[in-house]
Design a protein around this motif. Structure first.
Motif: not given
Length: 172
Positions: A82, A104, A106, A118-123, A136
């Motif tokens: 995801r 960051r 990542i 990677a799925d991350d709502h903050v980013l 997504p």
């Protein structure tokens, strides 16, 4: 699980471009983290247990095969993960987004017109706040430099600066 010492070992990687024939007996479906390994017990989708035992940590790519001691092959498949597919209105805007995300530290996979994390709502919110889009998606993840920074990961396509050729001055 059986004792790892009694398991058959896979001691080398056969890269997909060298894969011609050979008896493929099973396959392992691995996410990006699981594809950067040196020594770990694995179980194929068909139930074959074996010990990955490489001389040094390496990144397994989608379509590679692991060579077992008896010569049989186990095919490597990249698991869909995801992810967020991040795009921007212009090349410059995309570069700005990559820079912000890059700070960051990542894992990111960088393409020509989009990049994936990677799925991350903050980013995702940060990207949208900077004017980009973050959708997504489910797809295999091939982050730059493998799943971990450092180590022996092979980066894909080094950018060689263009147009800096040494000019040979012809003598009159």
């Amino acid at each position: 699980m059986t004792n790892p010492d009694s398991m058959i070992r896979a001691t080398r990687i056969l890269r997909r471009e060298h894969l011609s024939g050979g008896e493929i007996v099973d396959r392992v479906v691995l996410d990006s983290g699981e594809r950067h390994r040196r020594r770990v017990a694995m179980r194929g989708a068909g139930g074959l247990g074996f010990l990955l035992d490489l001389p040094e940590a390496a990144v397994l790519e989608d379509g590679d095969a692991l060579v077992l001691e008896d010569g049989r092959l186990v095919w490597v498949e990249a698991a869909p993960e995801r992810l967020l597919e991040i795009r921007a209105a212009s090349d410059h805007a995309l570069k700005r987004l990559i820079w912000h995300i890059g700070n960051r530290h990542i894992p990111a996979e960088i393409g020509a017109e989009a990049f994936w994390i990677a799925d991350d709502h903050v980013l995702a919110d940060m990207v949208r706040g900077l004017g980009g889009t973050a959708e997504p998606v489910e797809r295999p993840f091939r982050p730059e430099g493998g799943a971990y920074s450092g180590g022996h990961a092979h980066a894909h396509g080094h950018d060689h600066p263009h147009g800096r050729h040494h000019h040979h001055h012809a003598d009159g």
